[in-house]
Each structure stands twice: as structure tokens, then as C-alpha cells.
Design an enzyme around this catalytic site. Structure first.
Site, PDB file in Angstrom:
ATOM      1  N   ASP A  91      98.500  70.315  53.069  1.00 35.89           N
ATOM      2  CA  ASP A  91      98.418  71.778  53.188  1.00 35.89           C
ATOM      3  C   ASP A  91      99.194  72.449  52.045  1.00 35.89           C
ATOM      4  O   ASP A  91      99.000  72.128  50.895  1.00 35.89           O
ATOM      5  CB  ASP A  91      98.898  72.242  54.556  1.00 35.89           C
ATOM      6  CG  ASP A  91      97.910  71.928  55.663  1.00 35.89           C
ATOM      7  OD1 ASP A  91      96.757  71.575  55.352  1.00 35.89           O
ATOM      8  OD2 ASP A  91      98.280  72.012  56.847  1.00 35.89           O
ATOM      9  N   ASN A 213      84.946  67.887  47.114  1.00 33.81           N
ATOM     10  CA  ASN A 213      84.948  67.923  48.573  1.00 33.81           C
ATOM     11  C   ASN A 213      83.531  68.156  49.085  1.00 33.81           C
ATOM     12  O   ASN A 213      82.980  69.237  48.920  1.00 33.81           O
ATOM     13  CB  ASN A 213      85.879  69.040  49.059  1.00 33.81           C
ATOM     14  CG  ASN A 213      85.956  69.121  50.568  1.00 33.81           C
ATOM     15  OD1 ASN A 213      85.426  68.276  51.283  1.00 33.81           O
ATOM     16  ND2 ASN A 213      86.624  70.144  51.072  1.00 33.81           N
TER      17      ASN A 213
END
Length: 303
Positions: A91, A213
């Protein structure tokens, strides 16, 4: 039997060595330790550990609710179950620069091969949702400098993720990527790229490994591994795919029970008991137990 026999430092060294070749490496997302072992069994090059998956596994949305302790603990459980290198989603680093430094060392100790830290504000949002906010460049660079300074194993990969493209456009993402590399990032994760041309633009701007991604139902088109290799990507992840497949199957199974009262019609969709036992090396544990406990007691005749 039990856990990986390859020490974490060796996994990192081998991962860096292979990454340096420039070939593309496939890192499906593991949603638990068993799925990491399956990824290895199927011949992939690495394992990805998604923050969104860890949040979902706890029944929570991916908005920064998980803690460093929770993420590092789950990362350790997954990484030690496979000989493959594992990269984890850290994160925003779980706080200010000193927190980022601690995060890196916790992940090293957990046996991870690397992590990525993003430039969103804290608390963050899923990278493929609207309404994201990013920090200023100075804050983003501080996070990466702290991460690089804190690592003890030079082979531990510090990757910088930037979400700025969805906020300020592709040119801003290119500029941010360059600055992050200058700050010491070993690799760049440009989030929510919409086209191969956007990946190509980032590739042209920096000379470090790039991650693509391929998450479903998001902003990015789902390109093949070959398409991504052709535009110079070095890592590709499918972060939530196995969880989505498993949960989709679970939904259909529960619906079948509700509709028919039985799962006979779903047996072909299930992993067979024999395949599960092979995956967890049940026979290896059995041999170990037998070797330890299969003794007999003989009576010595009384003279």
C-alpha cells in the site's frame, strides 16, 4: 514437506538475476498459502500477494484498513510455502517515511522478495476505482528513499507504484516514474494503464523493470503475456484472479445446494481429494511420521 527449502536471500538473488535478463515473468496472485503452492506447481515464475485480496480475505474493502502486522504475517505464510519469489503489495507503506522503513524490514524478515509502495494519499483506494488522490512528488519520493535506505538485503526489490495517471494523465505518470527511479526505485508499477501505447510510453521513459497489472473489471484492457512482452514489460500480475475464480465457483456451489440439495452435479468442478493431497505433499508427511513412530517393542528374555 512443510515449507520452502530455498532461503529467502537466495530467492531474492535468483529473482534479481532472472529479472535482469529482461524476459517477462508471470506472477499470479495467491489468495492463501495453498494457492501459492499451486502457482508453483503450474510452472509460473513467481507469486504476487495483493493488498486487495488480503483485505477481501478479512471481509474488508481495499481502503487501507489492513495493518502492517496483518499484511506481513499473511505475506510470511504465503512466501514460505513456495520456492518461488513473492512480491507483496505494501500500500502506501503504512505511514510516514519511518513507517515505510519499518515496513521494508518487516517484509524482508517475512521472506518476501520485494514489495511495492504507492503514491496515493493515506487511506488509499483500489487502484482501479475513481476518486483517487495522490500525494505530491516530494512525499512520494520520500517514501521510496526511506524504503531503499532501510533495506538490508540489496536484492530485496523496492518497486514504486504510481497512480497519478488516473488523476493527472499519462504525461504526469511518465514524469513521476522518472522521478521515482531517480529516488532509487528498482522497478516501476504504472497503475491503471489503459492501452499498450501507455505502457510503451512509460517503457520509453525509464530503464528499470516495469510491472503490468492485468486485473479484471478495471481500467486496463486485459492484454496477453506476449502483447505485454512485446512492449517491454518485465512483470505481469493477475492480483485477484484466483480469488475471483474461487469465489465464483463457491457461489455456484452454494446455489446448487440451494437448488438441488446436493453437489453431485458439481464434482467435476472440484479439486479432487487426490490432487489436494499431492499438492500438500500428504505422502511426505506420512513418510516422516512412519520414520519416526514405526518402532516396535520387543521383550528381552529373562535370563
Amino acid at each position: 514437506m512443510l515449507y520452502s527449502t530455498t532461503p529467502p536471500a537466495e530467492k531474492r538473488r535468483l529473482f534479481r538475476e532472472r529479472l535482469a535478463t529482461g524476459e517477462i515473468m508471470r506472477f499470479p496472485g495467491a489468495f492463501n498459502p495453498l494457492s501459492a503452492r499451486l502457482i508453483e506447481q503450474k510452472g509460473f515464475e513467481g507469486v504476487y500477494i495483493s493488498g486487495a485480496v488480503l483485505s477481501a480475505d478479512l471481509g474488508l474493502p481495499d481502503i487501507g484498513l489492513t495493518t502492517l502486522t496483518e499484511v506481513a504475517g499473511r505475506g510470511r505464510q504465503i512466501a514460505r510455502m513456495t520456492e518461488l519469489p513473492a512480491i507483496i503489495d505494501a500500500d502506501t507503506g503504512f505511514g510516514e517515511p519511518m513507517n515505510v522503513a519499518r515496513t521494508v524490514q518487516e517484509m524482508e524478515d517475512a521472506g518476501l522478495a520485494g514489495l511495492h509502495i504507492e503514491d496515493q494519499v493515506n487511506p488509499k483506494r483500489c487502484g482501479h476505482l475513481d476518486g483517487k488522490q495522490v500525494v505530491d512528488e516530494s512525499t512520494a519520493l520520500q517514501r521510496i528513499r526511506a524504503a531503499v535506505d532501510a533495506r538490508r538485503d540489496p536484492n530485496f526489490l523496492v518497486m514504486a507504484r504510481t497512480d497519478i495517471a488516473a488523476v493527472d494523465g499519462l504525461s504526469a505518470a511518465v514524469d513521476r516514474a522518472k522521478a521515482l527511479v531517480d529516488a532509487g526505485a528498482d522497478a516501476i508499477f504504472p497503475e491503471a494503464m489503459r492501452s499498450l501505447a501507455e505502457f510503451e510510453a512509460v517503457r520509453a521513459a525509464v530503464d528499470v523493470p516495469l510491472l503490468a497489472n492485468m486485473t479484471e473489471f478495471g481500467k486496463s484492457e486485459l492484454f496477453t503475456v506476449q502483447q505485454l512482452a512485446d512492449v517491454g514489460m518485465n512483470l505481469v500480475i493477475w492480483p485477484v484472479s484466483l480469488l475471483r475464480l474461487a469465489m465464483g465457483s463457491a457461489v455456484r456451489g452454494l446455489d446448487e445446494i440451494e437448488a438441488t440439495g446436493s453437489l453431485v452435479g458439481k464434482l467435476d468442478d472440484m479439486q479432487h481429494r487426490a490432487d489436494l493431497y499431492e499438492l500438500i505433499d500428504y505422502e511426505g508427511y506420512n513418510r516422516f511420521d512412519t520414520g519416526i513412530f514405526n518402532f516396535t517393542v520387543t521383550k528381552t528374555p529373562i535370563a
